[in-house]
Design an enzyme around this catalytic site. Structure first.
Site, short mmCIF file in Angstrom:
data_model
loop_
_atom_site.label_atom_id
_atom_site.label_comp_id
_atom_site.label_asym_id
_atom_site.label_seq_id
_atom_site.Cartn_x
_atom_site.Cartn_y
_atom_site.Cartn_z
N CYS A 123 -92.88 -60.79 68.06
CA CYS A 123 -92.00 -61.39 67.05
C CYS A 123 -90.72 -61.93 67.71
O CYS A 123 -90.79 -62.89 68.48
CB CYS A 123 -91.72 -60.39 65.93
SG CYS A 123 -91.13 -61.20 64.43
N HIS A 225 -96.79 -59.09 64.07
CA HIS A 225 -96.61 -57.68 64.47
C HIS A 225 -97.98 -56.99 64.57
O HIS A 225 -98.43 -56.38 63.60
CB HIS A 225 -95.71 -56.95 63.45
CG HIS A 225 -94.27 -57.27 63.60
ND1 HIS A 225 -93.46 -56.63 64.52
CD2 HIS A 225 -93.49 -58.16 62.96
CE1 HIS A 225 -92.23 -57.12 64.43
NE2 HIS A 225 -92.22 -58.05 63.49
N GLU A 227 -98.72 -54.32 66.00
CA GLU A 227 -98.61 -52.85 65.90
C GLU A 227 -98.75 -52.36 64.46
O GLU A 227 -99.02 -51.19 64.22
CB GLU A 227 -97.28 -52.37 66.51
CG GLU A 227 -96.04 -52.56 65.65
CD GLU A 227 -95.50 -53.99 65.60
OE1 GLU A 227 -96.12 -54.88 66.19
OE2 GLU A 227 -94.46 -54.19 64.94
#
Ligand code: MN
Length: 248
Positions: A123, A225, A227
């Site tokens: 990001c 993102h 994750e």
């Protein structure tokens, strides 16, 4: 994997100033736990590092971190990169900024690139990777003609829009996918691409959603993102990154 084989992954944190319950000014390091959780699940050891409360990052600290670091995750957050770093004036919708964090992250990126250590830039981290290599940013989505919704209202665990993955790219080798569904929580986008970088994923509105180095074994930036998503293609990004750090 033996515990001692786990590569040390430096994960950058932001700083947040506030007034504590006794009325004193205080600063906390802030970072989503998901970066560390996915790093460790993929076999790495997560080491969270934030900026110190001085305006300059001591070079001895950077040198020590460089020796310790097998791989670097540059994270994102609710802040923007100071436009002076890419020779632009701040747009009214730009900011807030976290100059000390950005300064630390820039130094770590340069160190990792110069020592061929794997970099996963996420990001705002991807935007900084671009700026570190001489690229620019477009400071707000309102400057684009007909952008997709890049500030999705739904949770980050869900996709916001799709991206097309560049063939023969590192990202394509990792995800084995021509198209990916990704989350989207950014209001700035890449403008001019930095040197020795190429686009590895793009959205249907032309927004650059992933970049990678053309001369470094593993320097990958993603605008989303990974994750926060559970799809196997997103998990694969962390697994390949940790494997690259392991090989060193
Ligand atoms: Mn997006």
């Amino acid at each position: 994997m033996q515990p001692t084989d786990r590569p040390s992954i430096v994960i950058t944190a932001g700083s947040k100033g506030f007034i504590d319950s006794r009325g004193s000014p205080a600063t906390d390091w802030v970072i989503s736990e998901l970066y560390a959780a996915k790093t460790e699940k993929a076999g790495g050891l997560a080491l969270v590092v934030g900026a110190l409360p001085k305006s300059e990052t001591p070079s001895a600290r950077l040198e020590a971190l460089g020796q310790l670091m097998d791989g670097l995750i540059v994270t994102g957050g609710a802040f923007d990169i100071p436009p002076s770093l890419y020779n632009a004036k701040p747009h009214p919708k730009s900011g807030p900024f976290d100059a000390q964090r950005t300064s630390l992250e820039l130094a770590l990126i340069k160190q990792a690139l110069s020592t061929d250590k794997p970099v996963l830039a996420i990001c705002g981290g991807m935007q900084l990777l671009n700026v570190a290599l001489g690229g620019t940013l477009i400071q707000d989505l309102s400057l684009l003609e007909a952008p997709l919704c890049h500030e999705q209202p739904n949770p980050r665990s869900e996709p916001g829009h799709g991206v097309s993955v560049t063939h023969n790219s590192l990202l394509h080798a990792i995800t084995q996918s021509d198209e990916l569904e990704v989350n989207s929580t950014h209001h700035q986008v890449i403008g001019e691409l930095g040197s020795e970088l190429r686009v590895s994923a793009i959205a249907s509105d032309g927004v650059i959603e992933a970049i990678e180095s053309t001369n470094h074994p593993f320097a990958l930036g993603v605008q989303w993102h990974p994750e926060a998503m559970e799809a196997p293609e997103q998990t694969a990004i962390f697994e390949h990154f940790i494997q690259a750090a392991q090989k060193r």
